[in-house]
Design a protein around this motif. Structure first.
Motif, PDB file in Angstrom:
ATOM      1  N   GLY A 135     -18.833  -0.465   0.553  1.00 45.00           N
ATOM      2  CA  GLY A 135     -17.610  -0.544   1.484  1.00 45.00           C
ATOM      3  C   GLY A 135     -16.943   0.564   1.637  1.00 45.00           C
ATOM      4  O   GLY A 135     -16.311   0.950   0.471  1.00 45.00           O
ATOM      5  N   ARG A 136     -16.304   1.037   2.730  1.00 49.87           N
ATOM      6  CA  ARG A 136     -15.392   2.055   2.965  1.00 49.87           C
ATOM      7  C   ARG A 136     -13.868   1.631   2.551  1.00 49.87           C
ATOM      8  O   ARG A 136     -13.137   2.597   1.923  1.00 49.87           O
ATOM      9  N   SER A 137     -13.636   0.399   2.661  1.00 51.21           N
ATOM     10  CA  SER A 137     -12.438   0.080   2.283  1.00 51.21           C
ATOM     11  C   SER A 137     -12.195   0.023   0.659  1.00 51.21           C
ATOM     12  O   SER A 137     -11.185   0.373   0.157  1.00 51.21           O
ATOM     13  N   VAL A 138     -13.308  -0.418   0.025  1.00 55.68           N
ATOM     14  CA  VAL A 138     -13.317  -0.249  -1.361  1.00 55.68           C
ATOM     15  C   VAL A 138     -13.382   0.968  -1.788  1.00 55.68           C
ATOM     16  O   VAL A 138     -12.541   1.361  -2.844  1.00 55.68           O
ATOM     17  N   LYS A 139     -13.969   1.945  -1.173  1.00 55.18           N
ATOM     18  CA  LYS A 139     -14.098   3.292  -1.552  1.00 55.18           C
ATOM     19  C   LYS A 139     -12.747   3.945  -1.491  1.00 55.18           C
ATOM     20  O   LYS A 139     -12.122   4.522  -2.385  1.00 55.18           O
ATOM     21  N   ALA A 140     -11.813   3.566  -0.393  1.00 55.52           N
ATOM     22  CA  ALA A 140     -10.437   3.861  -0.251  1.00 55.52           C
ATOM     23  C   ALA A 140      -9.650   3.398  -1.408  1.00 55.52           C
ATOM     24  O   ALA A 140      -8.686   4.159  -1.765  1.00 55.52           O
ATOM     25  N   LEU A 141      -9.890   2.253  -1.721  1.00 54.77           N
ATOM     26  CA  LEU A 141      -8.803   1.522  -2.646  1.00 54.77           C
ATOM     27  C   LEU A 141      -9.587   2.257  -4.114  1.00 54.77           C
ATOM     28  O   LEU A 141      -8.458   2.602  -4.743  1.00 54.77           O
ATOM     29  N   ARG A 142     -10.669   2.748  -4.337  1.00 57.39           N
ATOM     30  CA  ARG A 142     -10.981   3.278  -5.779  1.00 57.39           C
ATOM     31  C   ARG A 142     -10.372   4.554  -5.712  1.00 57.39           C
ATOM     32  O   ARG A 142      -9.920   5.227  -6.716  1.00 57.39           O
ATOM     33  N   ALA A 143     -10.103   5.343  -4.510  1.00 58.12           N
ATOM     34  CA  ALA A 143      -9.396   6.680  -4.491  1.00 58.12           C
ATOM     35  C   ALA A 143      -8.055   6.381  -4.519  1.00 58.12           C
ATOM     36  O   ALA A 143      -7.312   7.591  -4.590  1.00 58.12           O
ATOM     37  N   GLY A 144      -7.102   5.350  -4.516  1.00 55.19           N
ATOM     38  CA  GLY A 144      -5.877   5.146  -4.685  1.00 55.19           C
ATOM     39  C   GLY A 144      -5.317   5.201  -3.549  1.00 55.19           C
ATOM     40  O   GLY A 144      -3.832   5.240  -3.406  1.00 55.19           O
ATOM     41  N   GLY A 145      -5.925   4.731  -2.330  1.00 58.31           N
ATOM     42  CA  GLY A 145      -5.215   4.706  -1.034  1.00 58.31           C
ATOM     43  C   GLY A 145      -4.044   3.809  -1.036  1.00 58.31           C
ATOM     44  O   GLY A 145      -3.286   3.835   0.054  1.00 58.31           O
ATOM     45  N   ASN A 146      -4.037   2.685  -1.920  1.00 59.97           N
ATOM     46  CA  ASN A 146      -2.857   1.810  -1.798  1.00 59.97           C
ATOM     47  C   ASN A 146      -1.924   1.919  -2.615  1.00 59.97           C
ATOM     48  O   ASN A 146      -1.109   1.013  -2.900  1.00 59.97           O
ATOM     49  N   LEU A 147      -2.045   3.221  -3.518  1.00 59.79           N
ATOM     50  CA  LEU A 147      -1.165   3.523  -4.523  1.00 59.79           C
ATOM     51  C   LEU A 147       0.027   4.513  -4.136  1.00 59.79           C
ATOM     52  O   LEU A 147      -0.399   5.163  -3.269  1.00 59.79           O
ATOM     53  N   VAL A 148       1.120   4.364  -4.695  1.00 60.42           N
ATOM     54  CA  VAL A 148       2.221   5.400  -4.565  1.00 60.42           C
ATOM     55  C   VAL A 148       2.748   5.651  -6.049  1.00 60.42           C
ATOM     56  O   VAL A 148       4.001   5.025  -6.031  1.00 60.42           O
ATOM     57  N   PRO A 149       2.138   6.008  -7.005  1.00 60.77           N
ATOM     58  CA  PRO A 149       2.717   6.030  -8.296  1.00 60.77           C
ATOM     59  C   PRO A 149       3.896   6.950  -8.492  1.00 60.77           C
ATOM     60  O   PRO A 149       4.866   6.883  -9.428  1.00 60.77           O
TER      61      PRO A 149
END
Length: 252
Positions: free
Chosen positions: A219-233
């Protein structure tokens, strides 16, 4: 000092925001669909979706902290009605709470939040948008559901940067007392960690023994999460860790 109106003021985040504002000596008014007995703060009866009571709720307000949320287009319509009423009342500042990654992770709920952000920015009001990472409470609810199965299945290669609502509430209280800031710096938890490590920590806190399986979910959403789209280190602003939250929520 003009009162600060908080929408969603009885929810997980909203109630924490109300508490922080009161501790800072701010006059607070909470919007609710039902009448309440006045206490430390005032109440206003109104409905964001229908617009009922919003004019009276916003009368004299200096800042609106928009914490209320629902699902789908009702969230967009509620935000639109609030903005229209706020313009009519001459409110100088509206502060909207959003989510890190709404422009990077193609989840339906994230798209709705992104649309609400656009409405706020184009409203003609003085505005501030604060994006936060996932709350400890949300992650705990998800893991609670997953851990009811014999095996806890989590997406491989995904990390989360959970943040405590109390930390976010403190930042929102600061922003509410200040001038409109546009897009404020994102607000992330103290540490980004693989979801399997967070799941194992949750299981230990709950006293449950379950294997944790990392699955290559599509899925596209999981792919985006794997790319760190939900993170702000680069914005590790929260102080309370997930382990500290779990120790409070599930004491031994």
């Amino acid at each position: 000092m003009r009162p600060i109106l908080v929408t969603g003021g009885t929810g997980t985040l909203g109630s924490a925001v109300v508490g922080r504002l009161l501790s800072r000596g701010c006059p607070v008014r909470v919007l609710s669909r039902q009448a309440h007995t006045p206490g430390e703060h005032g109440w206003a009866v109104g409905d964001l979706v229908t617009g009922r009571g919003l004019d009276a709720a916003l009368a004299g307000a200096g800042t609106v902290v928009h914490c209320a949320t629902t699902h789908g287009k009702r969230d967009v319509e509620a935000t639109r009605r609030l903005l229209e009423a706020a313009r009519g009342a001459g409110v100088p500042h509206l502060l909207y709470v959003s989510i890190v990654g709404v422009d990077r992770v193609p989840l339906g709920y994230y798209r709705v939040k992104a649309e609400c952000e656009r409405l706020v920015a184009d409203s003609g009001l003085g505005w501030t948008v604060l994006r936060a990472t996932q709350f400890h409470d949300l992650l705990a609810r998800v893991l609670e559901g997953l851990s009811k199965a014999p095996v806890v299945v989590v997406p491989r290669g995904v990390a989360f940067q959970p943040v405590d609502v109390r930390d976010v509430a403190e930042r929102l209280a600061e922003l509410a007392e200040g001038a409109p800031a546009g897009r404020a710096d994102d607000f992330g938890g103290p540490r980004a960690r693989p979801v399997e490590a967070l799941a194992a920590e949750f299981l230990r806190a709950r006293g449950r023994r379950r294997p944790v399986l990392r699955a290559p979910l599509p899925g596209r959403s999981v792919k985006a999460l794997r790319a760190g789209g939900n993170l702000v280190p680069e914005h590790r602003a929260g102080r309370i860790t997930f382990a500290e939250f779990l120790a409070e929520r599930y004491p031994a």
